[in-house]
Design an enzyme around this catalytic site. Structure first.
Site, PDB file in Angstrom:
ATOM      1  N   CYS A  72      -0.664   4.286   2.259  1.00  0.00           N
ATOM      2  CA  CYS A  72      -0.772   4.202   3.726  1.00  0.00           C
ATOM      3  C   CYS A  72      -0.393   2.801   4.178  1.00  0.00           C
ATOM      4  CB  CYS A  72      -2.145   4.645   4.235  1.00  0.00           C
ATOM      5  SG  CYS A  72      -3.580   3.813   3.533  1.00  0.00           S
ATOM      6  N   CYS A 131       0.880  -1.166   0.000  1.00  0.00           N
ATOM      7  CA  CYS A 131       0.000   0.000   0.000  1.00  0.00           C
ATOM      8  C   CYS A 131       0.915   1.211   0.000  1.00  0.00           C
ATOM      9  CB  CYS A 131      -0.913  -0.006   1.228  1.00  0.00           C
ATOM     10  SG  CYS A 131      -1.874   1.519   1.391  1.00  0.00           S
ATOM     11  N   CYS A 162      -2.882  -0.189   3.932  1.00  0.00           N
ATOM     12  CA  CYS A 162      -3.974  -1.133   3.675  1.00  0.00           C
ATOM     13  C   CYS A 162      -3.428  -2.563   3.717  1.00  0.00           C
ATOM     14  CB  CYS A 162      -4.597  -0.872   2.303  1.00  0.00           C
ATOM     15  SG  CYS A 162      -5.301   0.776   2.128  1.00  0.00           S
TER      16      CYS A 162
END
Lengths: 115, 222, 114
Positions: free
Chosen positions: B125, B122, B127
């Protein structure tokens, strides 16, 4: 592999879908990722702006656009989004690896342009 | 101030004095721990959430570990019907298997084959398929992995000791929205006689992120 | 594009493709407050007091300096506070007073042991 989920067919005669109810893109469609620069909040990484690829899959169900969700919108105006495949050599000019290497990512319809 | 160890976003690992010291018995909580307690207690006092909501969610989080993902992988290895359903709809197949999804995420299961190696990341961020793997390791959330897994995946894989031959396609999935990924690793050779539970014991978290393969060595020490 | 425009147009978390060091396989067991912060985040999303996307936006809004220097859950709790202020669910003074009260409990506990 045969898909095990029922897939929506185009509407039969007499059935009128709502605006934006049906996905605008289908698997196999060639797309370009938009090149705009929203500020505040977005979820399309800059490294993919303007890159061309192929729709792999329509993700169901449609979701609230995350650019609106990020400011507190929790329902309504759902958007279709798609699993997209882009060759790594498209994304990175100096990519080191096999020419078959791929990047896959989910992108909302609002960001996709038909090529 | 307690001398503590702290992981920075750039992946560096410094030892130094910090205002957010680890809490141990009899020690004063740090600034951010105090803030967390204060926010939580204010929201409870206002009736917006309850202490029980938090307590229950802590139990949910504690119940989610890579052992769940490993069971899913082992089942897929021994049951072709389940594997087909898992690849068609990861979330529905996990739910069928008894693993609930406590959030609104979908799950796409990515099958590693002799022709394709999948890796998940990700970049924006962190995820991660939390319902089936629990919380991600720090390195997954830090800059070196997030920045480089999409641009030089083969180099990153080498840093995990994984060499992918040139004739194998590397496929990197970058999670940005409500979709999470789980890698279905290849079943190692020499495991034909192992049962489902023994197979599950071979499957590591990192193999389900796609940074290492499943190997028989994993059995040692289990 | 000028340097200052790029600060506005590129979110500080958008780092895919950036040069960075080698991956160090660091991990740690969450501290009790970090785990509590994660449970709080989930509950705030379930109740839509702060949905997950708002949390992400709140972290991005902290800016590059804070993102670089605060740890993962430190960013989350500060973002939550800012979002709750913006939604007028909490006020800055209310939170400051509650934090002083929470801190005082531990000072008292320390005094009692002493």
């Amino acid at each position: 592999m045969p898909t095990l989920k029922p897939v929506a067919a185009p509407p039969i005669q007499g059935v009128v879908p709502a605006l934006n109810e049906l996905p605008g893109f289908s698997p196999g469609d060639a797309i370009r990722v938009g090149v705009r620069s929203p500020i505040g909040h977005y979820r399309v990484p800059i490294y993919l702006r303007g890159k061309t690829g192929t729709v792999v899959q329509v993700i169901e169900p449609a979701m609230v656009d995350n650019e609106a969700e990020g400011f507190g919108k929790n329902a309504g105006s759902k958007r279709h989004y798609y699993r997209i495949s882009i060759p790594m050599t498209q994304v990175w000019a100096d990519y080191q690896g096999s020419p078959r290497d791929e990047l896959r990512i989910e992108i909302f319809e609002t960001w996709l342009e038909r090529v | 101030m307690t001398h503590t160890s702290h992981i920075h976003d750039d992946g560096s690992h410094h030892d130094h004095d910090h205002p957010h010291a680890e809490i141990s018995v009899g020690e004063k909580p740090g600034y951010y721990a105090v803030m967390e307690t204060a926010v939580r207690e204010l929201l409870i006092a206002k009736g917006l959430i309850t202490a029980n909501d938090i307590r229950h969610q802590l139990e949910v989080l504690d119940s989610r570990t890579p052992a769940l993902g490993a069971k899913v992988v082992a089942r897929a290895w021994v049951d072709p019907g389940f594997k087909a359903r898992l690849l068609a709809d990861g979330r529905a197949a996990c739910e069928e298997f008894g693993i609930s999804f406590y959030d609104d995420t979908q799950l796409i299961v990515l099958e590693n084959t002799p022709a394709v190696h999948n890796l998940i990341v990700c970049t924006l961020c962190s995820c991660y398929p939390r319902p089936v793997l629990g919380l991600p390791p720090d390195w997954y959330k830090l800059k070196p992995y997030r920045a480089r897994a999409v641009s030089e995946p083969r180099v990153v894989l080498r840093e995990f000791g994984t060499i992918i031959p040139d004739d194998v396609e590397v496929r990197v999935s970058d999670s940005t929205s409500a979709v999470r990924y789980l890698v279905l690793p290849m079943r190692p050779a020499g495991t034909e006689n192992l049962g489902e539970e023994q197979l599950a014991a071979l499957v590591t978290r990192d193999a389900m992120i796609g940074v290492i393969p499943v190997t028989l060595d994993q059995e040692v020490g289990q | 594009m000028s340097g200052s425009e790029d600060l506005v147009r590129r979110l500080p978390n958008d780092i895919g493709g950036f040069a960075a060091g080698s991956v160090q396989r660091v991990e740690h067991d969450l501290l009790p407050w970090e785990k509590s912060c994660h449970a709080l985040a989930d509950v705030l999303d379930f109740t839509k007091i702060i949905n997950t996307e708002e949390k992400r936006r709140g972290v991005e809004a902290l800016g590059e300096t804070m993102i670089g220097q605060l740890s993962y859950y430190e960013r989350w709790i500060v973002a939550f506070a800012n979002i709750l202020f913006a939604k007028q669910i909490l006020s800055p003074t209310e939170l400051a007073m509650k934090m002083a009260e929470v801190e005082a409990r531990h000072v008292d506990a320390g005094d009692a042991r002493g």
